[in-house]
Design a protein around this motif. Structure first.
Motif, PDB file in Angstrom:
ATOM      1  N   HIS A   1     -16.187  -8.805 -26.155  1.00 17.49           N
ATOM      2  CA  HIS A   1     -16.300  -7.399 -25.782  1.00 17.49           C
ATOM      3  C   HIS A   1     -14.977  -6.654 -25.888  1.00 17.49           C
ATOM      4  O   HIS A   1     -14.916  -5.458 -25.650  1.00 17.49           O
ATOM      5  CB  HIS A   1     -16.837  -7.292 -24.352  1.00 17.49           C
ATOM      6  N   ALA A   2     -13.909  -7.345 -26.241  1.00 18.85           N
ATOM      7  CA  ALA A   2     -12.593  -6.721 -26.336  1.00 18.85           C
ATOM      8  C   ALA A   2     -12.588  -5.693 -27.467  1.00 18.85           C
ATOM      9  O   ALA A   2     -13.318  -5.812 -28.451  1.00 18.85           O
ATOM     10  CB  ALA A   2     -11.533  -7.783 -26.591  1.00 18.85           C
ATOM     11  N   ALA A   3     -11.764  -4.676 -27.319  1.00 18.78           N
ATOM     12  CA  ALA A   3     -11.664  -3.618 -28.330  1.00 18.78           C
ATOM     13  C   ALA A   3     -11.126  -4.202 -29.632  1.00 18.78           C
ATOM     14  O   ALA A   3     -10.239  -5.056 -29.617  1.00 18.78           O
ATOM     15  CB  ALA A   3     -10.738  -2.519 -27.829  1.00 18.78           C
ATOM     16  N   PRO A   4     -11.659  -3.739 -30.770  1.00 18.11           N
ATOM     17  CA  PRO A   4     -11.180  -4.253 -32.063  1.00 18.11           C
ATOM     18  C   PRO A   4      -9.750  -3.770 -32.336  1.00 18.11           C
ATOM     19  O   PRO A   4      -9.333  -2.715 -31.862  1.00 18.11           O
ATOM     20  CB  PRO A   4     -12.153  -3.654 -33.075  1.00 18.11           C
ATOM     21  N   THR A   5      -9.034  -4.530 -33.135  1.00 18.28           N
ATOM     22  CA  THR A   5      -7.673  -4.151 -33.497  1.00 18.28           C
ATOM     23  C   THR A   5      -7.705  -3.059 -34.560  1.00 18.28           C
ATOM     24  O   THR A   5      -8.739  -2.818 -35.200  1.00 18.28           O
ATOM     25  CB  THR A   5      -6.899  -5.360 -34.047  1.00 18.28           C
ATOM     26  N   THR A   6      -6.577  -2.427 -34.769  1.00 16.90           N
ATOM     27  CA  THR A   6      -6.476  -1.378 -35.787  1.00 16.90           C
ATOM     28  C   THR A   6      -6.822  -1.937 -37.161  1.00 16.90           C
ATOM     29  O   THR A   6      -7.533  -1.289 -37.948  1.00 16.90           O
ATOM     30  CB  THR A   6      -5.054  -0.790 -35.800  1.00 16.90           C
ATOM     31  N   GLN A   7      -6.344  -3.127 -37.457  1.00 21.69           N
ATOM     32  CA  GLN A   7      -6.620  -3.734 -38.757  1.00 21.69           C
ATOM     33  C   GLN A   7      -8.114  -4.006 -38.930  1.00 21.69           C
ATOM     34  O   GLN A   7      -8.666  -3.782 -40.011  1.00 21.69           O
ATOM     35  CB  GLN A   7      -5.831  -5.038 -38.926  1.00 21.69           C
ATOM     36  N   GLN A   8      -8.771  -4.442 -37.871  1.00 23.08           N
ATOM     37  CA  GLN A   8     -10.213  -4.690 -37.959  1.00 23.08           C
ATOM     38  C   GLN A   8     -10.972  -3.390 -38.220  1.00 23.08           C
ATOM     39  O   GLN A   8     -11.910  -3.356 -39.015  1.00 23.08           O
ATOM     40  CB  GLN A   8     -10.709  -5.352 -36.677  1.00 23.08           C
ATOM     41  N   ILE A   9     -10.564  -2.322 -37.554  1.00 22.12           N
ATOM     42  CA  ILE A   9     -11.214  -1.027 -37.751  1.00 22.12           C
ATOM     43  C   ILE A   9     -11.019  -0.552 -39.191  1.00 22.12           C
ATOM     44  O   ILE A   9     -11.952  -0.052 -39.830  1.00 22.12           O
ATOM     45  CB  ILE A   9     -10.675   0.015 -36.745  1.00 22.12           C
ATOM     46  N   ARG A  10      -9.814  -0.726 -39.715  1.00 26.43           N
ATOM     47  CA  ARG A  10      -9.541  -0.321 -41.100  1.00 26.43           C
ATOM     48  C   ARG A  10     -10.368  -1.134 -42.086  1.00 26.43           C
ATOM     49  O   ARG A  10     -10.904  -0.599 -43.065  1.00 26.43           O
ATOM     50  CB  ARG A  10      -8.059  -0.483 -41.416  1.00 26.43           C
ATOM     51  N   THR A  11     -10.488  -2.431 -41.832  1.00 27.62           N
ATOM     52  CA  THR A  11     -11.267  -3.296 -42.711  1.00 27.62           C
ATOM     53  C   THR A  11     -12.736  -2.885 -42.708  1.00 27.62           C
ATOM     54  O   THR A  11     -13.358  -2.773 -43.764  1.00 27.62           O
ATOM     55  CB  THR A  11     -11.132  -4.773 -42.274  1.00 27.62           C
TER      56      THR A  11
END
Length: 69
Positions: free
Chosen positions: A17-27
């Motif tokens: 449930h942790a917030a996604p990282t910036t890199q994950q959002i970009r991917t």
């Protein structure tokens, strides 16, 4: 008896449930854009097949002769 007072162990999924990282959002964003482009290309190809240009239809059907062979 500490088993009943300890929080449950959720294993490797405990931080799902942790917030996604910036890199994950970009991917995810890049994959989504790629998928949308691919879908648009497929839709355009499908439209092109459904509605051929006038010149292409005449070539496929043969020359127009006014109804006489």
């Amino acid at each position: 008896m500490s088993e009943t007072t300890d929080p449950p162990d959720h294993g490797p999924h405990q931080h799902a449930h942790a917030a996604p990282t910036t890199q994950q959002i970009r991917t995810v964003g890049q994959r989504r854009r790629d998928a949308e482009e691919k879908l648009e290309q497929h839709l355009q190809e499908a439209r092109h097949k459904d509605h051929p240009h006038h010149g292409e239809a005449a070539e496929e059907d043969g020359p127009e002769t006014g109804g006489k062979p």
